[in-house]
Design an enzyme around this catalytic site. Structure first.
Site, PDB file in Angstrom:
ATOM      1  N   SER A 175      12.719 -14.978   3.120  1.00 37.31           N
ATOM      2  CA  SER A 175      12.117 -15.019   1.799  1.00 37.31           C
ATOM      3  C   SER A 175      11.993 -13.613   1.210  1.00 37.31           C
ATOM      4  O   SER A 175      12.982 -12.915   1.091  1.00 37.31           O
ATOM      5  CB  SER A 175      10.764 -15.725   1.914  1.00 37.31           C
ATOM      6  OG  SER A 175      10.318 -16.117   0.656  1.00 37.31           O
TER       7      SER A 175
ATOM      8  N   ASP B 147      13.352 -14.098  -5.937  1.00 38.66           N
ATOM      9  CA  ASP B 147      13.268 -13.453  -4.625  1.00 38.66           C
ATOM     10  C   ASP B 147      14.556 -13.793  -3.858  1.00 38.66           C
ATOM     11  O   ASP B 147      15.387 -14.540  -4.360  1.00 38.66           O
ATOM     12  CB  ASP B 147      11.978 -13.865  -3.908  1.00 38.66           C
ATOM     13  CG  ASP B 147      12.024 -15.265  -3.355  1.00 38.66           C
ATOM     14  OD1 ASP B 147      12.807 -16.074  -3.885  1.00 38.66           O
ATOM     15  OD2 ASP B 147      11.283 -15.567  -2.404  1.00 38.66           O
TER      16      ASP B 147
ATOM     17  N   ASP C 114      15.488 -15.735  -1.546  1.00 40.94           N
ATOM     18  CA  ASP C 114      15.908 -17.115  -1.284  1.00 40.94           C
ATOM     19  C   ASP C 114      15.669 -18.035  -2.473  1.00 40.94           C
ATOM     20  O   ASP C 114      15.767 -19.257  -2.354  1.00 40.94           O
ATOM     21  CB  ASP C 114      15.307 -17.665   0.009  1.00 40.94           C
ATOM     22  CG  ASP C 114      13.824 -17.962  -0.099  1.00 40.94           C
ATOM     23  OD1 ASP C 114      13.148 -17.302  -0.907  1.00 40.94           O
ATOM     24  OD2 ASP C 114      13.355 -18.850   0.633  1.00 40.94           O
TER      25      ASP C 114
ATOM     26  N   ASP D 239      13.255 -19.146  -4.316  1.00 41.59           N
ATOM     27  CA  ASP D 239      12.187 -20.119  -4.571  1.00 41.59           C
ATOM     28  C   ASP D 239      11.118 -19.540  -5.507  1.00 41.59           C
ATOM     29  O   ASP D 239      10.476 -20.271  -6.241  1.00 41.59           O
ATOM     30  CB  ASP D 239      11.584 -20.681  -3.279  1.00 41.59           C
ATOM     31  CG  ASP D 239      11.002 -19.623  -2.353  1.00 41.59           C
ATOM     32  OD1 ASP D 239      11.141 -18.421  -2.657  1.00 41.59           O
ATOM     33  OD2 ASP D 239      10.432 -20.001  -1.319  1.00 41.59           O
TER      34      ASP D 239
END
Lengths: 460, 455
Positions: free
Chosen positions: A100, A244, A246, A248
């Site tokens: 993340s 970010d 990833d 999300d």
């Protein structure tokens, strides 16, 4: 003593600095434990753009195949896209290789059940026990299945889901000029296509090369998004988005390059969702009261949970909420698309709102009820927590106290929330009020109380 | 009571029954040890045989090598000699072959190669095991992680080199039937048909992951199963049976006779020794004495070493390569200097066809020129701890012969020999007897009886 978190194996999965700490053998064993837990079916595996992602994905796939699972490799994709695909394809589960917003030397495994949801507390505990017992299913040659690749359909599925809930034609008509900072992350390819081809925006994008390292600190916050702000003003964009690694989390800059408070972004999304669909709202204890005001305006309830996406998601399932999220970290969860944080839904909601109202982003933000917020940290000695918390509660007998995650003290128009970090010997402190002086008062008093009785120089 | 072994870590690599003895964890640790052993900076070549478990092993091999900072070139499903060839051609730091060769389908293995595609020396293989046991691996940080590249044309580059050594134009005319035993040889042979106009007739052609058409061992029994009966009906000039990773090969003649796995080495000794470069033939103590007789015809000399690939490799390294004509085993595995001393069934097959072409003779005509040697082999379960004393007794009893104790006991007479040894890979005692002219039944039975009657 300050411990560095080079490797963490716990109920949130496995996360660490790749190489000496997070080894391929560990990732493989975790994959095999996961495969043993979900059973010998299909498992979806994808990753973000970290340099170590490909290596760890192969290690995880080794473990999954060894447990007799069939692997569907979806390659580099945003976490929400992977989650939706897991849920839509009847897979037994999914794994995203992503840390993340953590720095590039870290990586981690995010684990999803057959519905494409994060493992709940019960599932996580069972899996971690299985891992520690090394109680893995060992498939023989005649039980070992293969790896199929599907790099295209997850993105199509995700976009199609989002489009069911926004008026794309209306957005396209406006030909918005949009800036994007993709942090060279997992959404670097998908987001530009979504904004231009699907939503008809004119795009100015930076950091959308998934083969390059992260150009900035990976967490999208006002202090990390200077380049986006500069891009917005230089190109005269109407809005700026940042994701970010990833994909999300979402951060938003207004047309002046000012990065919005993430609580305000969530508030705008909540307003959009409540206008569209019936249902209540779930946010964590640290999220702004602006959410309560908006919900009240729509005649809806707000449920509060401890901090953590899993907690919010579990409560959203329980109360069948229409929208939820965690203000501080830029997460917007809209279950009609999927019960996960999704930056794509967030972008579409904001653009649609601009198209419908004709207002600029700064005007939309200014239209929200005004609250002043301040976040901080205070270090504490192990063992002092109980005394500190009780001291705080005793000091404010007039406040409504909530002990479900640390201590939240609430009065009409202001609150303060103090909780111990799960990873460091730190107290995280958030204070909010309608007036800036009341907020500063509250923040100052509580900080002083927390420092009182502790050695000096604890505040950060 | 001996439990069936399902995992073996040795100098040759890692081998076991997947899901039984051999797990993903072993694979990760062993390949991480290999990634630690070899020099960084140059890529590593990998490939596999078609076993289903190879898909799992490949993932682990990739992860371990990438984590140690090696970039990986993956050739996919290819014969082991193609992997070794690619290591040389790409100047790689080494390679890993994922495949269990002649073992049954439920087995799998990792074989490791150094620069130039050579097998690891005993010292290197020992170091690899030490690193594995220490579990101190040289993982790199995120800046240094390796990259994966899929390589598509490795087979063609390998065939380029074969075409430079063998006269494909002359060999094309042979009618050749091949039993691929659902292994990797079909990958090469199909391409030779397409690209060079060969007309190999392939049976058991499709690479299979779970069930091979028959036991993939090379013996006259497996050659007789499907290949040999096809020879006459198809009017074939020669028939070949490959093991799954194509490093071993067996022969059926044009008359449909399934030959012993022992024949490949003497046949190629007869063909290659006159060509040199050297006069030495390196083989182990268990392979046929026909090699010695044919080597003597061409003024060559046979060096006998203990059984096992490692001993052969170590012996090779003790000579200049231009002293050696070839090396091999009685298993159908032969290596030649033209191919950098790599066990290569495809190259062996082409050498046999070249021999037929150059001598303008059929296989049975060539074999008719050889004396008859009869070899008897048996394996008995290892149930006694008294094998060493038996071997001492045997040495005394057969004191009229010349005894060698390098590996168990071998006793030689001018026209016959026997070899009794404990296997390095399985809990069995191997008894082999050979005699020129007719089978040495009496000697063989007497040896078997002595092993069986041990307390």
């Amino acid at each position: 003593m300050r411990r560095e978190h080079l490797l963490k194996i716990g109920v949130s999965g496995i996360r660490g600095v790749v190489g000496e700490f997070l080894t391929p053998a560990l990732a493989c064993s975790f994959g095999q434990a996961f495969g043993s837990y979900v059973g010998r079916g299909r498992v979806i595996v994808g990753r973000d753009t970290r340099a170590t992602g490909e290596m760890l994905q192969h290690a995880v796939q080794c473990g999954l195949l060894a447990a007799g699972c069939e692997v569907i490799d979806v390659g580099v994709l945003p976490t929400p896209t992977i989650q939706m695909y897991v849920g839509a394809t009847g897979a037994h589960g999914g794994i995203a290789v992503t840390a993340s917003h953590n720095p590039p030397e870290y990586n981690a495994l995010k684990l999803f059940n057959g519905h494409g949801l994060f493992f709940n507390h019960y599932e996580r505990t069972e899996l971690i026990d299985l891992y520690h017992q090394s109680d893995f299913y060992q498939a023989g040659n005649d039980e070992i299945r293969g790896i199929r690749c599907d790099y295209e359909s997850p993105a199509l599925l995700h976009i199609e889901r989002v489009l069911r809930h926004v008026d794309a034609a209306l957005i396209r008509k406006r030909r918005f000029r949009v800036a994007l900072d993709g942090v060279n992350g997992a959404a670097s390819v998908m987001t530009p296509r979504f904004l231009t081809e699907t939503l008809g925006c004119r795009l100015d994008a930076i950091s959308v090369d998934p083969t390059k390292p992260f150009p900035r600190e990976a967490e999208p916050r006002p202090d990390t998004l200077g380049d986006l702000a500069a891009l917005v003003t230089a190109r005269g964009c109407e809005i700026g988005f940042a994701q970010d690694p990833d994909g999300d989390r979402l951060a938003v800059a207004d047309e002046n390059g000012r990065v919005l408070d993430n609580d305000d972004v969530l508030a705008l999304a909540v307003d959009a969702a409540l206008e569209r669909l019936p249902g209540d709202v779930v946010v964590n204890l640290t999220t702004s009261s602006v959410i309560d005001d908006i919900a009240a305006a729509h005649g809806r309830k707000v449920f509060r949970t401890p901090v953590g996406e899993a907690n919010v998601v579990e409560m959203m399932q329980a109360v069948n909420a229409v929208i939820g999220g965690e203000g501080s970290n830029g997460g917007i969860i809209f279950p009609a698309v999927h019960l996960c944080r999704d930056s794509f839904t967030g972008m579409a909601f904001l653009l649609e709102r601009m198209a419908k109202t004709g207002a600029t982003v700064s005007e939309l933000a200014a239209g929200l009820p005004r609250y002043y917020r301040k976040l901080g940290k205070v270090a504490f000695e192990h063992g002092a927590l109980g005394t500190l918390m009780q001291g705080l509660e005793d000091r404010f007998p007039d406040a409504e106290a909530d002990r479900s995650d640390g201590l939240k003290l609430q009065w009409p128009g202001r609150w303060v929330h103090v909780r111990a970090s799960n990873t460091e010997p730190l107290l995280r402190l958030a204070a909010e009020a309608r007036e800036v002086s009341a907020m500063e008062d509250l923040y100052g008093t509580v900080t002083a109380l927390l420092l009182n009785g502790q050695p000096a120089d604890r505040a950060e | 009571m001996t439990k069936r072994k399902t995992l073996r870590l040795s100098q040759v690599g890692l081998r076991g029954v997947v899901g039984g003895g051999l797990t993903a964890t072993h694979v990760l640790d062993f390949v991480s040890a290999f990634g630690t052993l070899i020099e960084p900076g140059r890529p590593v070549i990998i490939g596999r045989d078609p076993r289903a478990s190879g898909r799992m092993l490949r993932e682990g091999v990739l992860a371990g090598l990438l984590a140690c900072g090696h970039s990986v070139l993956d050739l996919g499903v290819v014969p082991t000699p193609v992997i070794q060839h690619a290591i040389r051609r790409r100047d790689a730091a080494g390679g890993v072959s994922i495949g269990a060769s002649h073992n049954a389908a439920e087995w799998n293995a990792l074989k490791f190669f150094g620069p130039k595609g050579t097998y690891l020396s005993t010292a290197e293989a020992g170091e690899l095991l030490d690193i594995y046991h220490l579990k101190k691996f040289a993982f790199v940080d995120w800046h240094g992680i390796g990259k994966l590249e899929l390589v598509e044309h490795a087979v063609d580059r390998y065939l380029d080199d074969l075409a430079a050594v063998y006269d494909f134009d002359s060999l094309r005319r042979f009618r050749v039937v091949v039993d691929c035993c659902n292994g990797t040889s079909s990958v090469i042979l199909r391409r030779m048909n397409e690209r060079f106009g060969f007309e190999f007739i392939l049976i058991n052609e499709s690479p299979e992951g779970v069930a091979f058409a028959h036991d993939p061992l090379i013996t006259s029994r497996t050659i007789a199963l499907q290949l040999a009966p096809l020879m006459k009906p198809l009017q074939a000039d020669a028939g070949f049976l490959f093991d799954v990773d194509s490093d071993r090969v067996g022969i059926a003649t044009e008359l449909g006779e399934p030959l012993s796995e022992e024949i490949m080495l003497p046949l190629l000794t007869d063909y290659l020794l006159p060509r040199g470069p050297g006069k030495l033939v390196i083989t182990n103590l268990s392979s046929t004495a026909l090699v010695d007789e044919l080597a003597a015809r061409h003024g060559g000399k046979v060096i006998r070493v203990p059984v096992g690939r490692q001993a052969t490799i170590d012996a090779l390294s003790g000579y200049r390569h231009d002293q050696i004509a070839l090396a091999g085993e009685g298993t159908g595995a032969v290596m030649m200097p033209q191919f950098e001393f790599v066990y290569d069934g495809i190259a062996s097959m082409l050498a046999v066809l070249s021999m037929m072409h150059e001598r303008n003779s059929s296989l049975s005509q060539i074999l008719a020129g050889y004396p008859r040697y009869c070899i008897l082999k048996a394996e008995l379960p290892l149930t006694s701890a008294r094998i060493p004393s038996l071997l001492m007794d045997l040495q005394k009893e057969y004191a009229d012969g010349r005894a060698t104790t390098l590996d168990g006991l071998r006793v030689d007479w001018p026209d016959r020999w026997f070899h009794v040894r404990v296997s390095q890979t399985e809990p069995i005692v191997r008894v082999i007897c050979e005699q020129r002219g007719h089978p040495p039944f009496a000697l063989f039975e007497s040896l078997l009886e002595k092993v069986r009657s041990l307390p």
